[in-house]
Design an enzyme around this catalytic site. Sequence first.
Site, PDB file in Angstrom:
ATOM      1  N   ASN A  46      39.670  49.719   9.942  1.00  0.00           N
ATOM      2  CA  ASN A  46      41.075  49.936   9.599  1.00  0.00           C
ATOM      3  C   ASN A  46      41.138  50.982   8.493  1.00  0.00           C
ATOM      4  OD1 ASN A  46      42.688  47.741  11.143  1.00  0.00           O
ATOM      5  ND2 ASN A  46      40.935  46.636  10.289  1.00  0.00           N
ATOM      6  N   GLU A  47      41.284  52.213   8.900  1.00  0.00           N
ATOM      7  CA  GLU A  47      41.251  53.345   7.979  1.00  0.00           C
ATOM      8  C   GLU A  47      42.579  53.483   7.227  1.00  0.00           C
ATOM      9  OE1 GLU A  47      38.597  54.764   7.319  1.00  0.00           O
ATOM     10  OE2 GLU A  47      37.358  55.273   9.053  1.00  0.00           O
ATOM     11  N   PRO A  48      42.613  54.343   6.189  1.00  0.00           N
ATOM     12  CA  PRO A  48      43.881  54.590   5.489  1.00  0.00           C
ATOM     13  C   PRO A  48      45.017  54.899   6.459  1.00  0.00           C
ATOM     14  CG  PRO A  48      42.090  55.649   4.321  1.00  0.00           C
ATOM     15  CD  PRO A  48      41.490  55.084   5.579  1.00  0.00           C
ATOM     16  N   SER A  70      46.495  52.312   8.044  1.00  0.00           N
ATOM     17  CA  SER A  70      46.614  51.128   8.908  1.00  0.00           C
ATOM     18  C   SER A  70      47.704  50.198   8.387  1.00  0.00           C
ATOM     19  CB  SER A  70      45.274  50.384   8.959  1.00  0.00           C
ATOM     20  OG  SER A  70      44.271  51.178   9.542  1.00  0.00           O
ATOM     21  N   THR A  88      34.280  58.387   6.568  1.00  0.00           N
ATOM     22  CA  THR A  88      33.568  57.329   7.289  1.00  0.00           C
ATOM     23  C   THR A  88      32.531  57.931   8.228  1.00  0.00           C
ATOM     24  OG1 THR A  88      35.509  55.884   7.204  1.00  0.00           O
ATOM     25  CG2 THR A  88      33.858  55.400   8.879  1.00  0.00           C
TER      26      THR A  88
END
Length: 640
Positions: free
Chosen positions: A162-164, A166, A181
């Site tokens: 869940n990246e920035p 999300s 990432t």
Amino acid sequence: MARLNLLEETRFEKLPVTVYPDQQIASVRVAERIARLIREKQQNKEQVVLGLATGATPVGVYDELVRLHREEGLSFRNVITFNLDEYYPMQPTAAQSYVTFMNENLFNHIDIDRENIHIPDGTLPKEQVHSFCLDYERKIEALGGLDLQILGIGRTGHIGFNEPGSAPNSGTRLVTLDELTRSDASRDFGGKENVPTKAITMGIGTIFKAREIILMAWSGKKAPIIRKAVEGEMSGEVPATYLQLSDNVEFVLDEAAASELTRFDTPWLVKDCAWDEKLTKKAVIWLSCKLEKPILKLTEEDYNNNGMAQLVTERGPAYNININIFNQLQHTITGWPGGKPGADDSQRPERAEPAQKRVLIFSPHPDDDVISMGGTFIRLVDQGHQVHVAYQTSGNTAVWDDDVLRYMEFAIDFNRSIGQDGSKLQSVYEQTRQFLEQKEPNQLDTQEVRQVKAFIRKSEAIAGARYAGLPDEHIHFMALPFYESGKTKKNPVTNKDIEQTMALLQQVKPHQVFAAGDFADPHGTHVVCFRIIIEAMNRLRQTEEWAQNCWLWMYRGAWHEFETHEIEMAVPLSPQEVVRKRNAIFKHQSQKDTPVFPGDDAREFWVRAEERNRETASRYDQLGLADYEAMEAFVRWRFE
């Protein structure tokens, strides 16, 4: 009273945090909690549903669970697992797949029913991913939800993938990976270009439904993002901050990962402190930097208005504190890293005698010596010390495949030019070219390719050391066995690594040893090499007098720098010495422009080194000390 004191210390922290001395202890404690949950459910003849994570963080937990299974009979027959994520696309048999990871680290070693294992499927056609994700959610819900979810945290603040950006209510879905990432994963894939751009991940909303959530983080590399997640405002830019909304979450950290939390980094802001010299120095430098005032201009009002009234009361007045810290910093500065002959050394970082020292510089990779302490290296040689350099590993994993062909082609042409029969070399070249054309990402190189890559690094290291002024007989190539796996994952350290290091130390009998102390190195090689040196020195110190009188200095620079309050020796560099250091780094042509494993710093190594050295000098200048062009910094390791 103790409870009130703890609440005061942690008042900046917005969720529960438990800190252990190191990751091994922490991992064992988390594994014990999982085992206790499994056994409680077994007693009630119930299933337990676990959410599992991958990556380096949970490996210690899985190791302990395997031990509990083998040695203490912990059964996993009643365990159902759901993994957080998987790269997309990804074959389950690929070395980088999380199926492979989970099998190698846990599932192959326990008695879990394979039908109870659930991992996102990276082989699905894209049009089927959405329905698979919905079904993944339904399976979790049908089992009553997750009893316990294990999490790591990425440096972007991601949990799962869940990246920035999300949403806090997001479910299992296909996502696009952040560039940082992918950079962090590049070593596992043989380069960032081979890292998938997408992944299937369990959503934040799914994670939130777990009855218990444990987020683990180890090492100083995670400290900045941990502070944001624990003390920062909730934001989609740092998805882990959404965990502040949960009543069922706990962060489990080692001391390094917790080091930037307020209660550890600036404890004077949350509690009364025991003001020893070390803490006083750190606090005064912090105050000077915060207020942008030289140390000698700090006032009692400055101390009182910034949580340091206790310090002034106990050790004041302020001017006396200022003078003391200013003098301590002044005494770290020396143009004589090997000690100044005939000088009073009571206020100097290094001993004056013997005037000409035997010095051994350990370099984990073939370029760390000149990148991190090239100016001091050259200064030691110029000042007449008997300097040796030891390259602990071949560095053969960090050379581009194209360079292998280029160097082999050079050798073929050279053989032809002197009338030598190059048919055997030509045959090896053809085989190598065919292998490289078909090579899969992160595939193990052939022995010939590894040798050529090692020769490239060796020739560059020799050129750099010669430029610094060393004779060839003072240049040592150790090729420590732990490194020579040909893979990014290295072998465990054995007695051979330590005994080989001891033999070199006994040969040189140095008065000074320099070793890389920047353990943020993403390869992990630096910390392994450092521990080998420490073990070798500890063994020698038991029987050999020279070893008891040998000082060890740690250097940094390739990956990050010491904080100002940590520095015990600062070696100023003139503009001319900065250029000489740069030229020594330039000898490492295979690492110039775009190295294979650059880490998360896009700058070239020589640029990183120069700018970090200038930043160190600038910090000294801002604190009110002399303004130098650049400085290399060192911290002395003190043996117990």
